[in-house]
Design a protein around this motif. Structure first.
Motif, PDB file in Angstrom:
ATOM      1  N   MET A   1     -98.865  22.467  13.153  1.00 58.74           N
ATOM      2  CA  MET A   1     -98.269  24.030  13.102  1.00 58.74           C
ATOM      3  C   MET A   1     -97.464  24.331  11.721  1.00 58.74           C
ATOM      4  SD  MET A   1     -98.125  27.367  15.290  1.00 58.74           S
ATOM      5  CE  MET A   1     -99.334  27.454  15.949  1.00 58.74           C
ATOM      6  N   LYS A   2     -97.052  25.468  11.238  1.00 59.01           N
ATOM      7  CA  LYS A   2     -95.971  25.372  10.451  1.00 59.01           C
ATOM      8  C   LYS A   2     -95.024  26.910  11.001  1.00 59.01           C
ATOM      9  CE  LYS A   2     -95.157  26.260   5.220  1.00 59.01           C
ATOM     10  NZ  LYS A   2     -95.311  26.026   3.325  1.00 59.01           N
ATOM     11  N   ILE A   3     -93.866  26.518  10.834  1.00 60.10           N
ATOM     12  CA  ILE A   3     -92.898  27.103  12.048  1.00 60.10           C
ATOM     13  C   ILE A   3     -91.953  27.795  11.808  1.00 60.10           C
ATOM     14  CG2 ILE A   3     -91.923  28.151  14.419  1.00 60.10           C
ATOM     15  CD1 ILE A   3     -94.189  25.856  15.745  1.00 60.10           C
ATOM     16  N   GLY A   4     -91.693  29.289  11.588  1.00 64.12           N
ATOM     17  CA  GLY A   4     -90.165  29.590  10.987  1.00 64.12           C
ATOM     18  C   GLY A   4     -89.484  29.717  12.016  1.00 64.12           C
ATOM     19  N   PHE A   5     -87.670  29.596  12.119  1.00 66.57           N
ATOM     20  CA  PHE A   5     -86.552  29.650  12.946  1.00 66.57           C
ATOM     21  C   PHE A   5     -86.153  30.138  12.428  1.00 66.57           C
ATOM     22  CE2 PHE A   5     -84.518  28.492  16.087  1.00 66.57           C
ATOM     23  CZ  PHE A   5     -85.029  27.477  17.063  1.00 66.57           C
ATOM     24  N   ILE A   6     -85.691  30.969  13.198  1.00 63.18           N
ATOM     25  CA  ILE A   6     -84.061  31.741  12.936  1.00 63.18           C
ATOM     26  C   ILE A   6     -82.895  31.539  13.943  1.00 63.18           C
ATOM     27  CG2 ILE A   6     -83.270  33.863  11.627  1.00 63.18           C
ATOM     28  CD1 ILE A   6     -85.790  34.342  10.648  1.00 63.18           C
ATOM     29  N   GLY A   7     -82.015  30.823  13.257  1.00 65.18           N
ATOM     30  CA  GLY A   7     -80.635  30.956  14.445  1.00 65.18           C
ATOM     31  C   GLY A   7     -80.339  28.882  14.595  1.00 65.18           C
ATOM     32  N   LEU A   8     -80.065  28.463  14.171  1.00 62.94           N
ATOM     33  CA  LEU A   8     -79.931  27.227  14.414  1.00 62.94           C
ATOM     34  C   LEU A   8     -78.804  26.936  15.200  1.00 62.94           C
ATOM     35  CD1 LEU A   8     -81.243  26.327  10.787  1.00 62.94           C
ATOM     36  CD2 LEU A   8     -82.388  26.293  12.773  1.00 62.94           C
ATOM     37  N   GLY A   9     -78.509  27.775  16.348  1.00 59.80           N
ATOM     38  CA  GLY A   9     -76.637  27.462  16.893  1.00 59.80           C
ATOM     39  C   GLY A   9     -77.142  26.321  17.316  1.00 59.80           C
TER      40      GLY A   9
ATOM     41  N   GLU B   1     -94.684  21.711  11.322  1.00 61.08           N
ATOM     42  CA  GLU B   1     -93.787  21.590  10.180  1.00 61.08           C
ATOM     43  C   GLU B   1     -92.615  22.767  10.115  1.00 61.08           C
ATOM     44  OE1 GLU B   1     -94.904  22.278   5.776  1.00 61.08           O
ATOM     45  OE2 GLU B   1     -96.351  22.288   7.123  1.00 61.08           O
ATOM     46  N   VAL B   2     -90.875  22.785  10.447  1.00 60.43           N
ATOM     47  CA  VAL B   2     -90.170  23.756  10.563  1.00 60.43           C
ATOM     48  C   VAL B   2     -89.666  24.451   9.290  1.00 60.43           C
ATOM     49  CG1 VAL B   2     -88.212  24.762  11.423  1.00 60.43           C
ATOM     50  CG2 VAL B   2     -90.004  22.628  12.807  1.00 60.43           C
ATOM     51  N   ILE B   3     -89.534  25.455   8.936  1.00 57.51           N
ATOM     52  CA  ILE B   3     -89.131  26.158   7.748  1.00 57.51           C
ATOM     53  C   ILE B   3     -88.041  27.118   8.528  1.00 57.51           C
ATOM     54  CG2 ILE B   3     -88.925  27.775   5.656  1.00 57.51           C
ATOM     55  CD1 ILE B   3     -91.239  25.527   5.607  1.00 57.51           C
ATOM     56  N   ALA B   4     -86.645  26.357   8.072  1.00 56.36           N
ATOM     57  CA  ALA B   4     -85.241  26.931   8.964  1.00 56.36           C
ATOM     58  C   ALA B   4     -84.529  27.684   7.887  1.00 56.36           C
ATOM     59  CB  ALA B   4     -84.457  25.427   9.964  1.00 56.36           C
ATOM     60  N   TYR B   5     -84.163  28.712   8.736  1.00 51.14           N
ATOM     61  CA  TYR B   5     -82.774  29.706   8.384  1.00 51.14           C
ATOM     62  C   TYR B   5     -81.849  29.945   9.205  1.00 51.14           C
ATOM     63  CZ  TYR B   5     -79.818  33.398   5.676  1.00 51.14           C
ATOM     64  OH  TYR B   5     -79.259  34.001   5.422  1.00 51.14           O
TER      65      TYR B   5
ATOM     66  N   GLY C   1     -85.466  16.480   9.382  1.00 53.90           N
ATOM     67  CA  GLY C   1     -86.612  16.968   9.106  1.00 53.90           C
ATOM     68  C   GLY C   1     -87.771  18.312   7.990  1.00 53.90           C
ATOM     69  N   ALA C   2     -86.543  19.386   9.048  1.00 54.93           N
ATOM     70  CA  ALA C   2     -86.723  20.554   8.537  1.00 54.93           C
ATOM     71  C   ALA C   2     -86.524  20.776   6.828  1.00 54.93           C
ATOM     72  CB  ALA C   2     -85.929  21.654   9.693  1.00 54.93           C
ATOM     73  N   VAL C   3     -87.781  22.020   6.742  1.00 57.81           N
ATOM     74  CA  VAL C   3     -86.861  22.675   5.352  1.00 57.81           C
ATOM     75  C   VAL C   3     -86.241  23.896   5.368  1.00 57.81           C
ATOM     76  CG1 VAL C   3     -88.242  23.168   3.239  1.00 57.81           C
ATOM     77  CG2 VAL C   3     -89.421  22.042   5.209  1.00 57.81           C
ATOM     78  N   ALA C   4     -85.561  24.433   4.420  1.00 57.94           N
ATOM     79  CA  ALA C   4     -84.547  24.705   4.155  1.00 57.94           C
ATOM     80  C   ALA C   4     -84.959  26.205   3.381  1.00 57.94           C
ATOM     81  CB  ALA C   4     -83.245  24.954   3.849  1.00 57.94           C
ATOM     82  N   ALA C   5     -84.610  27.754   3.958  1.00 58.29           N
ATOM     83  CA  ALA C   5     -85.735  28.820   3.794  1.00 58.29           C
ATOM     84  C   ALA C   5     -84.075  28.908   3.754  1.00 58.29           C
ATOM     85  CB  ALA C   5     -86.138  29.517   4.801  1.00 58.29           C
TER      86      ALA C   5
END
Ligand code: NAD
Length: 294
Positions: free
Chosen positions: A1-9, A25-29, A43-47
């Motif tokens: 699944m393609k998952i957005g993830f915000i807050g990478l502390g 798959e992770v879209i990260a910000y 392996g995450a992709v930056a937004a």
């Protein structure tokens, strides 16, 4: 699944790594570019913004410090709701005020976005192991839909009730953790002052009734004077503020929480807000002039 993830502390980074390990798959910000770089390496992709995350996925996880941060990320300029399609699911795993979860969920519903509040317990070690305890509020149907994804990050995911119930559960958890750390500090200092080695006290009692996950995690830190967070005092103050406000709102006095809050406030005033909450032991060290560890 393609998952957005915000807050990478402290918590977000290992949670993303577990999602990647499970094949998502992770879209990260994050507003801190180094935090984004750290997960991109894995392996995450930056937004480029929270809105940009929402434009690319229909399932988003947020892991942010407190209510104002989640409101800004979801409802603010360049936020999730500017980019999200109707039907998107937002799982906020931050620990925030239950009333804020309800307010954010309402704004989400107006755009056709379904939100759960799903704070966690277990700290960084369990975020790394993927064994966090996850407590969830919102629609049961949505909970059932996301359960498998939650279980790639958690050892348990328990449905607690309607939106806000996850964070109410988390506030109960935070009261118990704070009071446990304070009790542990008080008891270790008593042993030290009475001439018994606190390390031996820990070894002697950890398997008995007083033993706990808190004791196993925090006693070694106190004994080593290691206050690297872990869970920062500033974040625990945030949780106890939310607990006190919520408790007063429903007419449930929290006198013990008030006492430990003042210990945290003393330590914050002394410049220790960025240290691990096990540094409550420093409060006892300061009032006695004795140290718990050697
Ligand atoms: P943290 O401060 O390490 O991480 C928070 C991240 O959010 C940071 O990287 C910050 O840059 C990012 N952020 C803030 N505002 C943002 C914005 N507008 N847009 C994008 N990113 C933004 O905190 P943490 O320790 O990871 O904790 C996160 C949440 O989890 C908190 O609510 C905390 O109470 C809870 N929690 C933490 C622990 C723990 O042991 N650290 C345990 C359980 C629950």
């Amino acid at each position: 699944m393609k998952i957005g993830f915000i807050g990478l502390g402290i918590m977000g980074k290992p949670m993303v790594r577990n999602l990647l390990k499970a094949g998502h798959e992770v879209i990260a910000y994050d507003i801190i570019p180094e935090n984004v770089d750290a997960v991109v390496k894995d392996g995450a992709v930056a937004a480029t913004s929270s809105k940009n995350v929402a434009e690319q996925v229909d399932f988003i996880i947020t892991m942010l410090p407190n209510s104002p941060h989640v409101k800004a990320v979801v409802m603010g300029e360049n936020g999730v709701l500017e980019g999200a399609k109707p039907g998107t699911i937002l799982v906020d795993m931050s620990s925030i005020a239950p009333l804020a979860s309800q307010e954010i969920a309402k704004a989400c519903a107006e755009k056709g976005v379904k939100m759960l509040d799903a704070p966690v317990s277990g700290g960084e070690p369990k975020a790394i192991d993927g064994t966090m305890s996850i407590m969830v509020g919102g629609d049961k149907e949505v909970f059932d839909q996301v359960y498998d994804v939650l279980m790639t990050m958690g050892g348990s995911a328990v449905y607690c009730g309607s939106i806000g119930a996850g964070n109410t559960t988390k506030l109960s958890n935070q009261i118990i953790v704070a009071l446990n750390i304070a009790a542990l500090s008080e008891a270790m200092m008593l042993a030290r002052k009475a001439g018994v080695d606190p390390e031996l006290v820990f070894q002697a009692i950890r398997g008995g009734l007083a033993g706990s996950t808190v004791m196993d995690a925090k006693a070694p830190m106190m004994l080593a004077h290691n206050y690297k967070p872990g869970f920062k005092i500033d974040l625990h103050i945030k949780d106890l503020n939310n607990a006190i406000e919520t408790a007063h709102g429903v007419g449930s006095p929290v006198p013990l929480t008030g006492v430990v809050m003042e210990m945290f406030q003393h330590l914050k005033a002394e410049g220790c807000g960025g240290e691990d909450h096990s540094a409550i032991s420093k409060f006892y060290e300061r009032i006695t002039g004795e140290t718990i560890g050697d």
